[in-house]
Design an enzyme around this catalytic site. Sequence first.
Site, PDB file in Angstrom:
ATOM      1  N   LYS A  13      -2.555  -9.138   1.632  1.00 18.70           N
ATOM      2  CA  LYS A  13      -1.327  -9.099   2.434  1.00 18.70           C
ATOM      3  C   LYS A  13      -1.556  -9.770   3.792  1.00 18.70           C
ATOM      4  O   LYS A  13      -2.698 -10.084   4.163  1.00 18.70           O
ATOM      5  CB  LYS A  13      -0.885  -7.645   2.612  1.00 18.70           C
ATOM      6  CG  LYS A  13      -0.471  -6.946   1.309  1.00 18.70           C
ATOM      7  CD  LYS A  13       0.018  -5.520   1.600  1.00 18.70           C
ATOM      8  CE  LYS A  13       0.409  -4.784   0.344  1.00 18.70           C
ATOM      9  NZ  LYS A  13       0.947  -3.421   0.657  1.00 18.70           N
ATOM     10  N   TYR A  53       9.250  -6.337  -4.318  1.00 17.78           N
ATOM     11  CA  TYR A  53       9.278  -4.913  -3.968  1.00 17.78           C
ATOM     12  C   TYR A  53      10.580  -4.231  -4.391  1.00 17.78           C
ATOM     13  O   TYR A  53      10.892  -3.144  -3.881  1.00 17.78           O
ATOM     14  CB  TYR A  53       9.042  -4.748  -2.469  1.00 17.78           C
ATOM     15  CG  TYR A  53       7.573  -4.829  -2.081  1.00 17.78           C
ATOM     16  CD1 TYR A  53       6.609  -4.052  -2.733  1.00 17.78           C
ATOM     17  CD2 TYR A  53       7.151  -5.661  -1.046  1.00 17.78           C
ATOM     18  CE1 TYR A  53       5.271  -4.116  -2.380  1.00 17.78           C
ATOM     19  CE2 TYR A  53       5.802  -5.730  -0.673  1.00 17.78           C
ATOM     20  CZ  TYR A  53       4.875  -4.942  -1.350  1.00 17.78           C
ATOM     21  OH  TYR A  53       3.549  -4.995  -0.982  1.00 17.78           O
ATOM     22  N   PHE A  61      11.245   2.931   3.828  1.00 17.59           N
ATOM     23  CA  PHE A  61      10.352   1.918   4.394  1.00 17.59           C
ATOM     24  C   PHE A  61      10.600   0.518   3.833  1.00 17.59           C
ATOM     25  O   PHE A  61       9.877  -0.415   4.161  1.00 17.59           O
ATOM     26  CB  PHE A  61       8.883   2.326   4.169  1.00 17.59           C
ATOM     27  CG  PHE A  61       8.493   2.564   2.728  1.00 17.59           C
ATOM     28  CD1 PHE A  61       8.120   1.510   1.904  1.00 17.59           C
ATOM     29  CD2 PHE A  61       8.513   3.850   2.188  1.00 17.59           C
ATOM     30  CE1 PHE A  61       7.759   1.719   0.570  1.00 17.59           C
ATOM     31  CE2 PHE A  61       8.155   4.078   0.856  1.00 17.59           C
ATOM     32  CZ  PHE A  61       7.785   3.005   0.049  1.00 17.59           C
ATOM     33  N   ARG A  89      -7.167  -1.602  -9.620  1.00 18.64           N
ATOM     34  CA  ARG A  89      -6.538  -0.518  -8.847  1.00 18.64           C
ATOM     35  C   ARG A  89      -7.592   0.473  -8.347  1.00 18.64           C
ATOM     36  O   ARG A  89      -7.499   0.975  -7.239  1.00 18.64           O
ATOM     37  CB  ARG A  89      -5.502   0.232  -9.694  1.00 18.64           C
ATOM     38  CG  ARG A  89      -4.160  -0.461  -9.811  1.00 18.64           C
ATOM     39  CD  ARG A  89      -3.461  -0.725  -8.505  1.00 18.64           C
ATOM     40  NE  ARG A  89      -3.033   0.433  -7.776  1.00 18.64           N
ATOM     41  CZ  ARG A  89      -1.924   0.479  -7.023  1.00 18.64           C
ATOM     42  NH1 ARG A  89      -1.113  -0.573  -6.922  1.00 18.64           N
ATOM     43  NH2 ARG A  89      -1.626   1.545  -6.351  1.00 18.64           N
ATOM     44  N   THR A  95      -2.797   4.338  -2.192  1.00 20.46           N
ATOM     45  CA  THR A  95      -1.803   3.599  -1.402  1.00 20.46           C
ATOM     46  C   THR A  95      -2.069   3.765   0.098  1.00 20.46           C
ATOM     47  O   THR A  95      -1.976   2.808   0.867  1.00 20.46           O
ATOM     48  CB  THR A  95      -0.382   4.086  -1.769  1.00 20.46           C
ATOM     49  OG1 THR A  95      -0.164   3.834  -3.155  1.00 20.46           O
ATOM     50  CG2 THR A  95       0.670   3.377  -0.943  1.00 20.46           C
ATOM     51  N   ARG A 106      -9.143  -0.500   0.419  1.00 20.49           N
ATOM     52  CA  ARG A 106      -8.336   0.158   1.462  1.00 20.49           C
ATOM     53  C   ARG A 106      -9.172   1.182   2.234  1.00 20.49           C
ATOM     54  O   ARG A 106      -8.978   1.371   3.437  1.00 20.49           O
ATOM     55  CB  ARG A 106      -7.091   0.793   0.842  1.00 20.49           C
ATOM     56  CG  ARG A 106      -6.038  -0.264   0.441  1.00 20.49           C
ATOM     57  CD  ARG A 106      -4.944   0.345  -0.398  1.00 20.49           C
ATOM     58  NE  ARG A 106      -3.860  -0.593  -0.684  1.00 20.49           N
ATOM     59  CZ  ARG A 106      -2.933  -0.389  -1.604  1.00 20.49           C
ATOM     60  NH1 ARG A 106      -2.949   0.714  -2.319  1.00 20.49           N
ATOM     61  NH2 ARG A 106      -1.979  -1.295  -1.807  1.00 20.49           N
ATOM     62  N   ASN A 116      -2.014  -1.810   4.652  1.00 17.16           N
ATOM     63  CA  ASN A 116      -3.068  -1.429   3.698  1.00 17.16           C
ATOM     64  C   ASN A 116      -3.723  -2.619   2.990  1.00 17.16           C
ATOM     65  O   ASN A 116      -4.293  -2.484   1.918  1.00 17.16           O
ATOM     66  CB  ASN A 116      -2.570  -0.359   2.724  1.00 17.16           C
ATOM     67  CG  ASN A 116      -1.415  -0.834   1.869  1.00 17.16           C
ATOM     68  OD1 ASN A 116      -1.023  -1.991   1.935  1.00 17.16           O
ATOM     69  ND2 ASN A 116      -0.874   0.048   1.062  1.00 17.16           N
ATOM     70  N   HIS A 119      -2.311  -5.846  -2.104  1.00 16.80           N
ATOM     71  CA  HIS A 119      -1.425  -5.385  -3.173  1.00 16.80           C
ATOM     72  C   HIS A 119      -2.135  -5.590  -4.499  1.00 16.80           C
ATOM     73  O   HIS A 119      -2.826  -6.588  -4.678  1.00 16.80           O
ATOM     74  CB  HIS A 119      -0.115  -6.187  -3.187  1.00 16.80           C
ATOM     75  CG  HIS A 119       0.687  -5.940  -4.435  1.00 16.80           C
ATOM     76  ND1 HIS A 119       1.561  -4.899  -4.549  1.00 16.80           N
ATOM     77  CD2 HIS A 119       0.684  -6.566  -5.644  1.00 16.80           C
ATOM     78  CE1 HIS A 119       2.081  -4.894  -5.777  1.00 16.80           C
ATOM     79  NE2 HIS A 119       1.569  -5.903  -6.464  1.00 16.80           N
ATOM     80  N   GLU A 132       4.676  -9.413 -12.405  1.00 15.98           N
ATOM     81  CA  GLU A 132       4.334  -9.911 -11.068  1.00 15.98           C
ATOM     82  C   GLU A 132       3.670 -11.283 -11.152  1.00 15.98           C
ATOM     83  O   GLU A 132       3.915 -12.152 -10.302  1.00 15.98           O
ATOM     84  CB  GLU A 132       3.442  -8.884 -10.355  1.00 15.98           C
ATOM     85  CG  GLU A 132       4.218  -7.607 -10.072  1.00 15.98           C
ATOM     86  CD  GLU A 132       3.407  -6.517  -9.376  1.00 15.98           C
ATOM     87  OE1 GLU A 132       2.179  -6.638  -9.240  1.00 15.98           O
ATOM     88  OE2 GLU A 132       4.043  -5.530  -8.953  1.00 15.98           O
TER      89      GLU A 132
HETATM   90  P1  IDP Z   1       0.813   0.507  -3.861  1.00 15.78           P
HETATM   91  O1  IDP Z   1       0.755  -0.708  -2.977  1.00 15.78           O
HETATM   92  O2  IDP Z   1      -0.429   1.352  -3.746  1.00 15.78           O
HETATM   93  O3  IDP Z   1       1.164   0.177  -5.288  1.00 15.78           O
HETATM   94  P2  IDP Z   1       3.540   1.506  -3.618  1.00 15.78           P
HETATM   95  O4  IDP Z   1       3.923   2.945  -3.747  1.00 15.78           O
HETATM   96  O5  IDP Z   1       3.898   0.595  -4.746  1.00 15.78           O
HETATM   97  O6  IDP Z   1       1.977   1.452  -3.307  1.00 15.78           O
HETATM   98  O7  IDP Z   1       4.191   0.979  -2.272  1.00 15.78           O
HETATM   99  C1  IDP Z   1       4.198  -0.396  -1.979  1.00 15.78           C
HETATM  100  C2  IDP Z   1       3.786  -0.590  -0.550  1.00 15.78           C
HETATM  101  O8  IDP Z   1       4.767   0.007   0.305  1.00 15.78           O
HETATM  102  C3  IDP Z   1       2.463   0.066  -0.147  1.00 15.78           C
HETATM  103  O9  IDP Z   1       1.348  -0.742  -0.459  1.00 15.78           O
HETATM  104  C4  IDP Z   1       2.640   0.248   1.341  1.00 15.78           C
HETATM  105  O10 IDP Z   1       2.381  -0.991   2.021  1.00 15.78           O
HETATM  106  C5  IDP Z   1       4.134   0.548   1.460  1.00 15.78           C
HETATM  107  N1  IDP Z   1       4.414   1.973   1.495  1.00 15.78           N
HETATM  108  C6  IDP Z   1       4.356   2.837   0.457  1.00 15.78           C
HETATM  109  N2  IDP Z   1       4.694   4.068   0.832  1.00 15.78           N
HETATM  110  C7  IDP Z   1       4.999   3.984   2.153  1.00 15.78           C
HETATM  111  C8  IDP Z   1       5.433   4.944   3.144  1.00 15.78           C
HETATM  112  O11 IDP Z   1       5.631   6.136   2.856  1.00 15.78           O
HETATM  113  N3  IDP Z   1       5.631   4.455   4.400  1.00 15.78           N
HETATM  114  C9  IDP Z   1       5.440   3.152   4.739  1.00 15.78           C
HETATM  115  N4  IDP Z   1       5.038   2.228   3.845  1.00 15.78           N
HETATM  116  C10 IDP Z   1       4.817   2.637   2.571  1.00 15.78           C
HETATM  117 MG    MG Z   2       2.889  -0.451  -6.215  1.00 19.28          MG
END
Ligand code: IDP
Ligand code: MG
Length: 157
Positions: A13, A53, A61, A89, A95, A106, A116, A119, A132
Amino acid sequence: MSHHDERTFVMVKPDGVQRGLVGDIVSRFEERGLKLVGGKFMQIDDNLAHDHYGEHEDKPFFDDLVEFISSGPVFAMVWAGADATRQVRSMVGETDPAESAPGTIRGDFGLDLGRNVIHASDHEDEGANEREIDLFFDDEELLDYERIDAAWLYEDH
Ligand code: IDP
Ligand code: MG
């Protein structure tokens, strides 16, 4: 296609690019034995950010996430290997970097949920990896070759 060729989508990212982490992250997947089959240094536009997304569009968010992911260059990749989606993963961590174990990407490089670093396709979402990959790459951008060490990576090669 053999089970050694499961493909998964991964992306450093904008924070990971700006912090100079591309090389380290690529190294981790290479050293694990995964095979790089596609890579693209690019800037995500608003449309692609919304498509990528889309599953999060109802979340509070979402707007920040779309803005952030298109705020600077990213390094999009496709990696292949046995059980690649799940293995990547596990290397990425949780996450939230604050909940991620040391040794994960991470857990080693991040502190904040909204920054973080990386992706990776969700292994619990069937077909997310191929969806994707299709969003970011044309077929001819994915290269078909064997790692020269494949016979040393897989007993059943
Ligand atoms: P992932 O990246 O581990 O698959 P997802 O739940 O798919 O996580 O969420 C996508 C992205 O959205 C996360 O990588 C993070 O950057 C952001 N994100 C997820 N949950 C939150 C939150 O509660 N607050 C702010 N950003 C979030
Ligand atoms: Mg995800």
